[in-house]
Design a protein around this motif. Structure first.
Motif, PDB file in Angstrom:
ATOM      1  N   LEU A  40       0.820  -1.204   0.000  1.00 49.63           N
ATOM      2  CA  LEU A  40       0.000   0.000   0.000  1.00 49.63           C
ATOM      3  C   LEU A  40       0.857   1.259   0.000  1.00 49.63           C
ATOM      4  O   LEU A  40       0.430   2.312  -0.473  1.00 49.63           O
ATOM      5  N   GLY A  71      -2.316  -4.706  -3.705  1.00 50.40           N
ATOM      6  CA  GLY A  71      -1.977  -3.735  -2.666  1.00 50.40           C
ATOM      7  C   GLY A  71      -1.344  -2.481  -3.239  1.00 50.40           C
ATOM      8  O   GLY A  71      -1.697  -1.361  -2.841  1.00 50.40           O
ATOM      9  N   GLY A  75      -3.107   1.258  -3.056  1.00 49.94           N
ATOM     10  CA  GLY A  75      -2.446   2.393  -2.424  1.00 49.94           C
ATOM     11  C   GLY A  75      -2.308   3.579  -3.366  1.00 49.94           C
ATOM     12  O   GLY A  75      -2.586   4.731  -2.986  1.00 49.94           O
TER      13      GLY A  75
END
Length: 205
Positions: A40, A71, A75
């Motif tokens: 992230l 991820g 992000g």
């Protein structure tokens, strides 16, 4: 020794305690979650270690790259939204980010597609870049598809580097399987210390 094999044969009562098994169990149980959370933000260190763990059989490499890619993309999409909706207010509250965001915005304005494709490889501007894209005139769907391509490229390359690193260590250290967990913990400590040092330098600058 793969973790799955050890779970089929629990340690008998009264047997000697083996801390390696607890570490292996933690990696198998929480490894994917750690990779997702790390990706992230700036997740190279976590992904490199996870690639090494995949080589040792604790994680599945295909699942690992998918988790890391999702991820990473999640992000970046969040920071893009933050820049588009609250960019100026964010820079006003965090003036230390202004220099990085302005540098990233200059790159975006000159080479939008290329910069977005390689943004996850540009350490130090990783958060500033999607925020800068949000502040630019790049369309959100264009960013989405370029971000997807960037995450798809980044996850197997970085995870694969950790996998290859594990293979090289295994071929040169015959006793690696006895100390691999301590090696991983040591690498975590070194990477965290290096990351903290570089972050403090960027903050001061």
């Amino acid at each position: 020794m793969p973790f799955e094999h050890s779970t089929r044969h629990p340690v008998p009562r009264g047997a000697l305690y083996n801390p390696y098994m607890d570490i292996a169990a933690l990696i198998a149980q929480y490894g994917y979650a750690a990779v997702f959370l790390g990706a992230l933000f700036e997740g190279e260190s976590v992904l490199l270690l996870a690639g090494y763990a995949a080589h040792r059989g604790y994680l599945d490499f295909s699942v690992l790259t998918v988790v890391a890619g999702v991820g990473a993309m999640t992000g970046d999409q969040f920071f893009f939204w933050l820049g588009r909706r609250h960019g100026q207010a964010l820079l006003a509250r965090r003036p230390v980010w202004r220099g990085k965001v302005e540098q990233a915005l200059d790159l975006i304005q000159r080479h939008p597609a290329g910069t977005i494709l390689v943004m996850r490889f540009m350490w130090g501007l990783r958060i500033a870049l999607p925020v800068a894209v949000g502040l630019s005139d790049v369309a959100r769907w264009r960013f989405f598809w370029l971000n997807l391509a960037s995450a798809t490229l980044w996850a197997p390359l970085v995870g694969g580097a950790g996998y290859v690193f594990g293979a090289l260590l295994s071929s040169h250290l015959a006793v690696l399987h006895r100390v691999e967990h301590w090696v991983m913990l040591g690498l975590v400590a070194v990477l965290l210390a290096l990351r903290g040092f570089l972050h403090s330098r960027h903050t001061r600058s």
